[in-house]
Write an enzyme that holds these catalytic residues in place. Structure first.
Site: not given
Ligand code: UDP
Length: 340
Positions: A31, A151
């Site tokens: 991350d 998206y």
């Protein structure tokens, strides 16, 4: 199993990490902590040592192929879960550059590195946004995918890439098309925290807590019974559990291939109904006002989750909207009292 969780410090990712540890797997979290949180991982990692597991956090950027290659070179990985991407429909309409670049380059980097390391199992976080404005409700996986936003488009493209990787490189993959993940772990130490927050249930609860101005309801002129959009809210813990079942499913597959599953509760609620449920749960009024529609929001999205039920053995355990909202309410109140 050692499972790479890309985006494991985010909302759904951190619930996933906890679920993996509960099931006895070792999460390797990757991350960049741009939207994810360190505190979420500290909470999610709790209990790992007692099980003899050693989860790790590797900080790096999925858009940097060197970081991703490194990840696979330095440790064994058995399967990948890919949560690392922006996921805001209306933001994507305003910033297609961010969405196409982030979703496509990130996924291609991950696939290249996984392929190089001969990791052949991937679970991808897809979305109901791949369906666009579907004609039929509830939506089945066989409905045409005609996304109406960057998206949705970019996410659909990743699904197509996964399908091609099955042919070319022997990849086994699953796309879980989430509807509206909501709620928080009952432990009270993990939950949703976005800056800025755009999702409905957190915004309703924050408006009740007086942390934000009155809730803005984005459009009351949709073709729905009360004029506000209808969505399928599914408990975040159930979303995480679907991934564990998808891992088992991939293990059972004798051949490479790609499968997509809807992850939703099968029931739809309008914005006004969500507000009414929040008022029932909290015993307080939601201050609100009507505002313009948000770009890219379809009027109704409700899943048929029959395929996930049949092929993954998945059934949501938390089925009541009130219960989902109660879990989020516990989280936001707790957070208001002791912010990280
Ligand atoms: N919504 C709203 N006010 C808010 C946030 C969301 O009216 O502050 C509406 C939004 O227009 C949509 C629904 O609530 O119809 C769910 O939005 P959310 O952002 O939670 O999820 P999405 O469906 O966009 O992924």
């Amino acid at each position: 199993m050692r499972v790479l969780v890309c985006g494991g410090a985010g909302y759904i990712g951190s619930h996933m990490v906890r679920e993996l540890i509960r099931a006895g797997h070792t999460p390797v979290v990757f991350d960049n902590l741009s939207t994810g949180h360190h505190w979420a991982l500290e909470a999610a990692f709790k209990g790992a040592a007692e099980k003899g597991l050693e989860p790790e956090l590797i900080t790096g950027d999925i858009l940097n192929l060197g970081d991703v290659d490194d990840l696979f070179e330095k440790r064994p990985i058995d399967a990948v879960m890919h949560f690392s991407a922006r996921s805001l429909v209306s933001e994507s309409v305003l910033r297609p550059d961010l969405y196409y670049h982030g979703i496509l380059v990130g996924s291609l980097n991950l696939l290249a590195a996984a392929n190089q390391a001969r990791v052949d199992k991937i679970i991808f976080s897809s979305t109901a946004a791949v369906y666009g404005t579907p004609e039929e409700m509830p939506i089945e996986e066989s409905c045409p995918t005609q996304p109406i936003t960057p998206y949705g488009q970019a996410t659909k493209m990743v699904e197509m890439i996964l399908e091609d990787y099955a042919q070319a490189h022997g990849l086994k993959s699953v796309a879980l098309r989430y509807f509206n993940a909501a709620g928080a772990d009952p432990g009270g130490d993990l939950g949703e925290e976005h800056q800025p927050e755009t999702h409905l249930i957190p915004n309703v609860l924050k408006a009740i807590l007086g942390q934000t101005p009155p809730l803005e309801i984005f459009g009351n002129d949709y073709p729905t019974p009360d004029g506000t959009p209808i969505r399928d809210y599914v408990f975040v813990g159930d979303v995480a559990r679907a991934h564990l079942l998808a891992l088992d499913f991939l293990d059972r597959q004798p051949r490479p291939g790609f499968s997509a599953f809807n992850i939703g509760s099968g029931r739809g609620f309008s914005v006004m109904e969500v507000m009414a449920a929040a008022e029932r749960v909290t015993g307080q009024w939601v201050p609100y006002k009507f505002a313009h529609r948000r770009p890219g929001d379809p009027p109704v999205l409700v899943a048929s989750a029959e395929k996930a039920k049949k092929e993954l053995g998945w059934d949501p355990e938390v089925t009541s909207l009130d219960e989902i909202i109660r879990s989020a309410w516990n989280w936001f109140r707790q957070r208001a009292e002791s912010p990280a």
